[in-house]
Scaffold this motif. Sequence first.
Motif, mmCIF file in Angstrom:
data_model
loop_
_atom_site.group_PDB
_atom_site.id
_atom_site.type_symbol
_atom_site.label_atom_id
_atom_site.label_comp_id
_atom_site.label_asym_id
_atom_site.label_seq_id
_atom_site.Cartn_x
_atom_site.Cartn_y
_atom_site.Cartn_z
ATOM 1 N N ARG A 6 -11.349 -1.541 -2.749
ATOM 2 C CA ARG A 6 -12.003 -0.442 -3.353
ATOM 3 C C ARG A 6 -13.055 0.487 -2.886
ATOM 4 O O ARG A 6 -13.152 1.945 -3.170
ATOM 5 N N LYS A 7 -13.908 -0.103 -2.025
ATOM 6 C CA LYS A 7 -14.867 0.512 -1.559
ATOM 7 C C LYS A 7 -14.488 1.701 -0.348
ATOM 8 O O LYS A 7 -14.832 2.673 -0.425
ATOM 9 N N THR A 8 -13.465 1.447 0.206
ATOM 10 C CA THR A 8 -12.601 2.328 1.212
ATOM 11 C C THR A 8 -12.198 3.117 0.645
ATOM 12 O O THR A 8 -12.243 4.499 0.936
ATOM 13 N N SER A 9 -11.362 3.041 -0.366
ATOM 14 C CA SER A 9 -10.819 4.187 -1.007
ATOM 15 C C SER A 9 -11.474 5.205 -1.890
ATOM 16 O O SER A 9 -11.174 6.072 -1.998
ATOM 17 N N LYS A 10 -12.714 4.779 -2.138
ATOM 18 C CA LYS A 10 -13.791 5.517 -2.792
ATOM 19 C C LYS A 10 -14.235 6.344 -1.791
ATOM 20 O O LYS A 10 -14.793 7.694 -1.853
ATOM 21 N N GLU A 11 -14.373 6.012 -0.355
ATOM 22 C CA GLU A 11 -14.998 6.950 0.598
ATOM 23 C C GLU A 11 -14.207 7.792 1.515
ATOM 24 O O GLU A 11 -14.623 8.622 1.989
ATOM 25 N N ILE A 12 -12.711 7.397 1.427
ATOM 26 C CA ILE A 12 -11.811 8.329 2.205
ATOM 27 C C ILE A 12 -10.826 9.084 1.382
ATOM 28 O O ILE A 12 -10.650 8.687 0.517
ATOM 29 N N PHE A 13 -10.397 9.994 1.953
ATOM 30 C CA PHE A 13 -9.547 10.760 1.268
ATOM 31 C C PHE A 13 -7.986 11.164 2.026
ATOM 32 O O PHE A 13 -7.670 12.149 1.955
ATOM 33 N N ILE A 14 -7.650 9.923 2.690
ATOM 34 C CA ILE A 14 -6.419 10.049 3.108
ATOM 35 C C ILE A 14 -5.558 8.773 2.826
ATOM 36 O O ILE A 14 -6.221 7.760 2.219
ATOM 37 N N PRO A 15 -4.244 8.720 2.965
ATOM 38 C CA PRO A 15 -3.671 7.602 2.340
ATOM 39 C C PRO A 15 -4.013 6.175 2.972
ATOM 40 O O PRO A 15 -4.256 6.192 4.369
ATOM 41 N N LEU A 16 -4.324 5.166 2.418
ATOM 42 C CA LEU A 16 -4.962 4.003 2.700
ATOM 43 C C LEU A 16 -3.758 2.854 2.602
ATOM 44 O O LEU A 16 -3.174 2.885 1.570
ATOM 45 N N THR A 17 -3.207 2.481 3.991
ATOM 46 C CA THR A 17 -2.132 1.541 3.745
ATOM 47 C C THR A 17 -2.751 -0.125 3.839
ATOM 48 O O THR A 17 -3.703 -0.014 4.829
ATOM 49 N N VAL A 18 -2.470 -0.823 3.209
ATOM 50 C CA VAL A 18 -3.118 -2.218 3.193
ATOM 51 C C VAL A 18 -2.009 -3.219 3.475
ATOM 52 O O VAL A 18 -0.763 -3.293 2.902
ATOM 53 N N GLY A 19 -2.197 -4.084 4.574
ATOM 54 C CA GLY A 19 -1.107 -5.233 4.851
ATOM 55 C C GLY A 19 -2.017 -6.443 5.232
ATOM 56 O O GLY A 19 -3.112 -6.422 5.722
ATOM 57 N N GLY A 20 -1.127 -7.576 5.437
ATOM 58 C CA GLY A 20 -1.638 -8.809 5.664
ATOM 59 C C GLY A 20 -1.889 -9.679 4.399
ATOM 60 O O GLY A 20 -2.605 -9.425 3.525
ATOM 61 N N GLY A 21 -0.937 -10.653 4.549
ATOM 62 C CA GLY A 21 -0.999 -11.504 3.405
ATOM 63 C C GLY A 21 -0.270 -11.343 1.867
ATOM 64 O O GLY A 21 -0.556 -11.999 0.960
#
Length: 171
Positions: A6-21
């Motif tokens: 949530r915090k990261t997506s509010k601060e950056i404006f590039i596609p955010l990919t999440v992985g792990g688990g």
Amino acid sequence: LHEIIRKTSKEIFIPLTVGGGIRTIDDIQSVLRAGADKVSLNTAVIDNPELIKTASRKFGSSTIVISIEAIKLREGTYEAYTNNGRDATGINPFDWAVRAEELGAGEIIVTSINQEGTGNGFDIDLVRRIAESVSIPVIACGGAGNLDHVYEVLKEGGVDAVSIASLFHYQ
């Protein structure tokens, strides 16, 4: 993890990919709702390839990134691994890339376990062979030690993008 997303997506404006688990449709939905644009899947889809099809139909293929972690074996062949490079699968990564695309993956990120963290450059042969076998974007990961390595993998590896960390963190 969700608060970090949530915090990261509010601060950056590039596609955010999440992985792990991430193992289920509910897990995917949860990280997407938290602000991720894409999910990266490896172990879960090796164990259950149909998850790719189900996820790409529900969330769109551009949301589903398949992570292939590969080790080059002594005889020169490659094998896909799971669990952060700890568990051998017996799966040929080139065949797996084709299958992942057929099932609906939108991108593939390829990590050479042999090169990861070495700073000695990317495994050009590995990423080029995967890039040549699929029509979806391929991202090279593992081995960048300098900008020449990045240029080399983009030029000779046939990849669409490069994932680098150490160059940003330590240099």
